[in-house]
Design a protein around this motif. Structure first.
Motif, PDB file in Angstrom:
ATOM      1  N   TYR A 155      -0.959   8.330  12.008  1.00 28.63           N
ATOM      2  CA  TYR A 155      -2.080   7.752  11.279  1.00 28.63           C
ATOM      3  C   TYR A 155      -1.568   6.701  10.308  1.00 28.63           C
ATOM      4  O   TYR A 155      -0.488   6.846   9.733  1.00 28.63           O
ATOM      5  N   LEU A 156      -2.362   5.667  10.121  1.00 27.23           N
ATOM      6  CA  LEU A 156      -2.117   4.673   9.087  1.00 27.23           C
ATOM      7  C   LEU A 156      -2.944   5.069   7.874  1.00 27.23           C
ATOM      8  O   LEU A 156      -4.162   5.231   7.978  1.00 27.23           O
ATOM      9  N   VAL A 157      -2.282   5.262   6.743  1.00 20.60           N
ATOM     10  CA  VAL A 157      -2.964   5.531   5.486  1.00 20.60           C
ATOM     11  C   VAL A 157      -2.821   4.258   4.652  1.00 20.60           C
ATOM     12  O   VAL A 157      -1.737   3.952   4.153  1.00 20.60           O
ATOM     13  N   SER A 158      -3.896   3.493   4.549  1.00 25.20           N
ATOM     14  CA  SER A 158      -3.891   2.235   3.804  1.00 25.20           C
ATOM     15  C   SER A 158      -4.203   2.503   2.339  1.00 25.20           C
ATOM     16  O   SER A 158      -5.077   3.312   2.030  1.00 25.20           O
TER      17      SER A 158
ATOM     18  N   ASP B 136       6.844   8.689  -5.620  1.00 28.04           N
ATOM     19  CA  ASP B 136       8.161   9.142  -5.171  1.00 28.04           C
ATOM     20  C   ASP B 136       8.137  10.628  -4.811  1.00 28.04           C
ATOM     21  O   ASP B 136       8.703  11.040  -3.786  1.00 28.04           O
ATOM     22  N   VAL B 137       7.476  11.440  -5.626  1.00 29.09           N
ATOM     23  CA  VAL B 137       7.360  12.881  -5.341  1.00 29.09           C
ATOM     24  C   VAL B 137       6.581  13.085  -4.038  1.00 29.09           C
ATOM     25  O   VAL B 137       6.970  13.888  -3.185  1.00 29.09           O
ATOM     26  N   PHE B 138       5.481  12.355  -3.877  1.00 32.12           N
ATOM     27  CA  PHE B 138       4.680  12.460  -2.660  1.00 32.12           C
ATOM     28  C   PHE B 138       5.498  12.032  -1.436  1.00 32.12           C
ATOM     29  O   PHE B 138       5.492  12.712  -0.406  1.00 32.12           O
ATOM     30  N   ASN B 139       6.224  10.924  -1.543  1.00 32.61           N
ATOM     31  CA  ASN B 139       7.065  10.457  -0.433  1.00 32.61           C
ATOM     32  C   ASN B 139       8.120  11.498  -0.063  1.00 32.61           C
ATOM     33  O   ASN B 139       8.360  11.751   1.125  1.00 32.61           O
ATOM     34  N   ASP B 140       8.750  12.084  -1.074  1.00 31.26           N
ATOM     35  CA  ASP B 140       9.750  13.129  -0.821  1.00 31.26           C
ATOM     36  C   ASP B 140       9.127  14.311  -0.077  1.00 31.26           C
ATOM     37  O   ASP B 140       9.726  14.872   0.841  1.00 31.26           O
ATOM     38  N   ARG B 141       7.913  14.675  -0.465  1.00 29.91           N
ATOM     39  CA  ARG B 141       7.224  15.791   0.188  1.00 29.91           C
ATOM     40  C   ARG B 141       6.886  15.443   1.638  1.00 29.91           C
ATOM     41  O   ARG B 141       7.071  16.269   2.539  1.00 29.91           O
TER      42      ARG B 141
ATOM     43  N   ALA C 201       6.706   3.765   5.180  1.00 31.04           N
ATOM     44  CA  ALA C 201       5.777   3.363   4.122  1.00 31.04           C
ATOM     45  C   ALA C 201       6.248   2.053   3.521  1.00 31.04           C
ATOM     46  O   ALA C 201       7.425   1.694   3.643  1.00 31.04           O
ATOM     47  N   GLY C 202       5.330   1.340   2.895  1.00 32.78           N
ATOM     48  CA  GLY C 202       5.707   0.101   2.244  1.00 32.78           C
ATOM     49  C   GLY C 202       4.610  -0.438   1.357  1.00 32.78           C
ATOM     50  O   GLY C 202       3.437  -0.115   1.539  1.00 32.78           O
TER      51      GLY C 202
ATOM     52  N   PHE D  52       0.878   0.962   2.264  1.00 26.19           N
ATOM     53  CA  PHE D  52       0.497   1.862   3.356  1.00 26.19           C
ATOM     54  C   PHE D  52       1.545   2.936   3.568  1.00 26.19           C
ATOM     55  O   PHE D  52       2.693   2.801   3.151  1.00 26.19           O
ATOM     56  N   TRP D  53       1.127   3.992   4.210  1.00 23.85           N
ATOM     57  CA  TRP D  53       2.004   5.001   4.773  1.00 23.85           C
ATOM     58  C   TRP D  53       1.659   5.110   6.249  1.00 23.85           C
ATOM     59  O   TRP D  53       0.482   5.025   6.618  1.00 23.85           O
ATOM     60  N   ILE D  54       2.638   5.305   7.075  1.00 19.37           N
ATOM     61  CA  ILE D  54       2.421   5.735   8.454  1.00 19.37           C
ATOM     62  C   ILE D  54       2.923   7.165   8.492  1.00 19.37           C
ATOM     63  O   ILE D  54       4.081   7.435   8.158  1.00 19.37           O
ATOM     64  N   ILE D  55       2.013   8.072   8.837  1.00 20.36           N
ATOM     65  CA  ILE D  55       2.349   9.496   8.796  1.00 20.36           C
ATOM     66  C   ILE D  55       2.165  10.138  10.156  1.00 20.36           C
ATOM     67  O   ILE D  55       1.430   9.632  11.008  1.00 20.36           O
ATOM     68  N   GLU D  56       2.823  11.240  10.329  1.00 16.69           N
ATOM     69  CA  GLU D  56       2.668  12.102  11.506  1.00 16.69           C
ATOM     70  C   GLU D  56       1.890  13.323  11.036  1.00 16.69           C
ATOM     71  O   GLU D  56       2.256  13.958  10.057  1.00 16.69           O
TER      72      GLU D  56
END
Length: 107
Positions: free
Chosen positions: A3-6, A24-29, A39-40, A75-79
């Motif tokens: 999924y793309l999270v914009s 940063d905490v969310f990205n680490d999780r 993400a970027g 954005f984040w691209i997540i699985e």
């Protein structure tokens, strides 16, 4: 499924130090739980160039494709196993970055 999270905002202000720490905490999780793909952050709309190469020559135009008060800033691209998981993660991302998010599946 991916999924793309914009991340949507109406300001080109960078994240505050508190917001960046929460991101940063969310990205680490996301990474620890296997949801992370990529993400970027993005420059503001004034840094955009639109290219239209459907004609005889490519046409390059400064500025955003769409004039709007709100715009994509990151954005984040997540699985995620399904849309429900993606929506839950996007809600947590919205809280972390203190901005709206939008979820769209890759097809």
């Amino acid at each position: 499924m991916q999924y793309l999270v914009s991340v949507i905002t109406d300001s080109t202000d960078l994240a505050s130090s508190e917001e960046q720490a929460a991101i940063d905490v969310f990205n680490d999780r996301l990474q620890a739980e296997g949801h992370w793909v990529f993400a970027g952050g993005l420059g503001g709309p004034n840094t955009a160039t639109v290219i239209d190469n459907r004609g005889a020559q490519a046409l390059f135009t400064d500025g955003p494709f769409v004039e709007s008060k709100e715009f994509l800033i990151g954005f984040w691209i997540i699985e995620a196993a399904d849309l429900d998981v993606a929506l839950k993660l996007a809600a947590e991302g919205s809280k972390a970055c203190n901005r709206k998010t939008e979820v769209r599946p890759f097809l």
